[in-house]
Design an enzyme around this catalytic site. Structure first.
Site, short mmCIF file in Angstrom:
data_model
loop_
_atom_site.label_atom_id
_atom_site.label_comp_id
_atom_site.label_asym_id
_atom_site.label_seq_id
_atom_site.Cartn_x
_atom_site.Cartn_y
_atom_site.Cartn_z
N THR A 121 0.86 -1.20 0.00
CA THR A 121 0.00 0.00 0.00
C THR A 121 0.89 1.24 0.00
O THR A 121 1.70 1.42 0.91
CB THR A 121 -0.90 0.00 1.24
N PHE A 152 -6.15 -6.20 -1.14
CA PHE A 152 -7.27 -5.87 -0.24
C PHE A 152 -7.54 -6.97 0.80
O PHE A 152 -8.55 -6.91 1.50
CB PHE A 152 -8.54 -5.62 -1.06
N ARG A 154 -7.69 -9.32 4.09
CA ARG A 154 -7.72 -9.00 5.52
C ARG A 154 -7.06 -10.13 6.27
O ARG A 154 -7.30 -11.30 5.97
CB ARG A 154 -9.18 -8.88 6.01
N CYS A 260 -2.57 -1.60 9.11
CA CYS A 260 -2.98 -0.88 7.89
C CYS A 260 -3.73 0.43 8.16
O CYS A 260 -3.25 1.50 7.80
CB CYS A 260 -3.80 -1.79 7.01
P1 NAD Z 1 4.94 -7.39 6.84
O1 NAD Z 1 5.69 -6.49 7.71
O2 NAD Z 1 4.21 -8.56 7.40
O3 NAD Z 1 5.93 -7.98 5.73
C1 NAD Z 1 6.81 -7.20 5.00
C2 NAD Z 1 8.04 -8.05 4.68
O4 NAD Z 1 8.89 -7.32 3.81
C3 NAD Z 1 8.87 -8.40 5.92
O5 NAD Z 1 9.04 -9.81 5.99
C4 NAD Z 1 10.20 -7.69 5.68
O6 NAD Z 1 11.32 -8.41 6.18
C5 NAD Z 1 10.23 -7.62 4.15
N1 NAD Z 1 11.09 -6.56 3.62
C6 NAD Z 1 11.12 -5.25 4.00
N2 NAD Z 1 12.04 -4.60 3.26
C7 NAD Z 1 12.57 -5.50 2.41
C8 NAD Z 1 13.57 -5.42 1.40
N3 NAD Z 1 14.20 -4.27 1.13
N4 NAD Z 1 13.88 -6.55 0.73
C9 NAD Z 1 13.25 -7.72 1.00
N5 NAD Z 1 12.31 -7.86 1.94
C10 NAD Z 1 11.97 -6.75 2.64
O7 NAD Z 1 3.96 -6.47 6.01
P2 NAD Z 1 2.54 -6.86 5.39
O8 NAD Z 1 1.52 -6.80 6.45
O9 NAD Z 1 2.67 -8.09 4.56
O10 NAD Z 1 2.28 -5.61 4.44
C11 NAD Z 1 3.02 -5.41 3.26
C12 NAD Z 1 2.36 -4.29 2.47
O11 NAD Z 1 1.04 -4.68 2.08
C13 NAD Z 1 2.19 -3.00 3.26
O12 NAD Z 1 2.32 -1.91 2.40
C14 NAD Z 1 0.76 -3.09 3.77
O13 NAD Z 1 0.20 -1.83 4.02
C15 NAD Z 1 0.08 -3.76 2.60
N6 NAD Z 1 -1.11 -4.52 2.95
C16 NAD Z 1 -1.16 -5.23 4.12
C17 NAD Z 1 -2.30 -5.96 4.43
C18 NAD Z 1 -2.39 -6.73 5.72
O14 NAD Z 1 -3.48 -7.11 6.11
N7 NAD Z 1 -1.27 -7.00 6.40
C19 NAD Z 1 -3.39 -5.95 3.56
C20 NAD Z 1 -3.30 -5.24 2.37
C21 NAD Z 1 -2.16 -4.52 2.08
#
Ligand code: NAD
Length: 432
Positions: A121, A152, A154, A260
């Site tokens: 996001t 999207f 959850r 989020c």
């Molecule tokens: P998270 O923190 O669970 O996972 C992110 C991962 O990225 C981590 O494992 C981290 O080690 C890795 N990472 C960070 N920088 C890196 C790099 N330079 N190289 C390689 N790996 C790297 O995050 P998430 O909850 O999966 O969210 C990821 C994105 O998706 C965010 O932007 C979030 O807003 C969006 N999103 C999340 C959800 C949710 O429910 N969690 C839903 C929709 C969108």
């Protein structure tokens, strides 16, 4: 297709496992080497229903691989998803360092055409920056396209959300990118909306901001319900039956949290400001959410009078049920506020205890709800896990020092509990 997902967190792992299940060859990459070596041994670092089995099965069937090498991921895949975290900076803007690092890493390791799909996001213009970054660092002028494909799903129902989405949004610039992405998602048989890149980026922020607005709106209604003696659950049902409003996200409680909504709202308020628009509605949404946390704390104080040295049982730590995610969890905020007031806290959560032990100090972790209730002056429902909906209230009452329940998620029937001799305090249930 050969796909890589850079960033193996909640979004990356779920997307990777689901794409593999659909028959693609998937590599999930992450710079966290410990996480990757665990995944190779079948250790899934997060709790998400069904994910462990999906990952292990696809790993065994050699459709899913894990690596900490961006070179390996980029070398093996035509389509590369970026799913790294985009946390909030202190000023509320999204921290896009991870996105930039990955974009650079992709560019430096490309050996031919690549389709780079931005799934994290992000604020509008991020894809444009990804494109510029790749153009700057790419060798030998290899061709590429950038797509915005916001996610999207959850937490708690992530696999079902990914495989049965209400819509798939694709922000594209070229026919080739559109063709690759639509054929990748075609097996899901879900509505696909193709837009320009900026619209796709904005759809995600606008959607999350709208959902947060619904929550703050119903929380504000709950405040009025308490004052006038109405029941917010009945009000929400009556509102939700109107198709123009819809019944989802009209649950009053202790405020929204998670990784989020709070950060995306901040980032959107910031983006709007930068573009010259003062997004006052969203500022009010944020403030209402903040106030809601204080409102529930005040209810506890009103019920107990003095918090110091009181034993308080808190059921639920995760920011929502069916996850172990504690990021911005309203329960953790509440516990910290109660500890500050001098309370002795006993907690239980079906999945989030291990993670909570790393961030909560001076708290008694209990094996179940009844152990948490033992000798407590009050029991708080902070996360609406199903197992809390079906507690044995007779047993619970015997365990509690005082039969007082603060239902921060409105999961109980006030009449039933009052009939059993509990003092019941919900959020917006007309009881002050
Ligand atoms: P998270 O923190 O669970 O996972 C992110 C991962 O990225 C981590 O494992 C981290 O080690 C890795 N990472 C960070 N920088 C890196 C790099 N330079 N190289 C390689 N790996 C790297 O995050 P998430 O909850 O999966 O969210 C990821 C994105 O998706 C965010 O932007 C979030 O807003 C969006 N999103 C999340 C959800 C949710 O429910 N969690 C839903 C929709 C969108």
């Amino acid at each position: 297709m050969n796909i890589s997902i850079i960033g193996s967190g909640y979004v990356g792992l779920v997307s990777g496992a689901c794409f593999a299940e659909l028959g693609n060859q998937v590599i999930c990459a992450d710079h966290d080497t410990k996480k990757i070596s665990g995944l190779k041994q079948g250790i899934v670092p997060i709790y998400e229903p069904g994910l462990q089995e999906l990952i292990v099965n696809n790993f065994k069937n050699k459709r899913l691989k894990f690596t900490s090498s961006i070179r390996e991921a980029v070398g093996a895949s035509e389509v590369i998803f970026i799913a790294v975290g985009t946390p909030a900076l202190e000023n509320g803007e999204a921290d896009l360092t991870g996105i930039e690092n990955v974009a650079r890493g992709i560019a430096q390791n490309m050996d031919g055409y690549r389709l780079i799909v931005e799934k994290s996001t992000v604020p509008v213009e991020t894809c444009a920056w990804v494109k510029k970054t790749i153009s700057t660092y790419v060798k030998k002028g290899h061709k590429f396209d950038v797509v915005s494909n916001p996610e999207f799903l959850r937490e708690g129902s992530a696999i079902n959300d990914f495989t049965h989405p209400d819509r798939i949004v694709l922000g594209v610039e070229t026919a080739k990118a559109k063709q690759i992405m639509t054929s990748l998602y075609q097996p899901l048989n879900a509505p696909i909306l193709v837009t320009n890149i900026k619209s796709a980026e904005l759809i995600k922020h606008a959607s999350n901001a709208f959902l947060a607005t619904k929550i703050s709106f119903i929380n504000a209604i709950a405040r009025i319900c308490d004052k006038v003696g109405a029941d917010v659950k009945e009000v929400a049902v009556g509102m939700g039956l109107d198709n123009r409003i819809g019944r989802y996200f009209l649950h009053a409680g202790i405020g929204y949290g998670g990784s989020c909504f709070p950060k995306d709202l901040e980032a959107f308020i910031n983006l709007a400001k930068k573009s010259g628009y003062d997004f006052e509605i969203l500022k009010a949404v944020r403030n209402t959410n903040q106030e809601q946390k204080g409102f529930v704390l005040q209810k506890i104080k009103d019920a107990l009078w003095i918090i110091r040295d009181k034993t308080i049982a808190v059921l639920g730590l995760a920011f929502k049920p069916n996850t172990d995610d504690l990021r911005n969890s309203p329960s953790i905020n509440l516990i910290n506020a109660l500890i500050q007031e001098g309370a002795k806290i006993k907690v239980y959560d079906p999945q989030a205890m291990e993670k909570a032990a790393k961030i909560l100090k001076n708290v008694a972790f209990c094996k179940d709800a009844y152990q948490a209730a033992e000798g407590a002056d009050c029991l708080i429902i902070a996360t609406e896990w199903n197992e809390f909906k079906e507690l044995d209230f007779i047993k619970l009452k015997k365990k509690l020092k005082r039969a007082l329940i603060i239902d921060g998620r409105n999961i109980y029937d006030p009449k039933l509990l009052k009939g059993m001799g509990f003092t019941y305090i919900g959020v917006g249930r007309g009881n002050g």
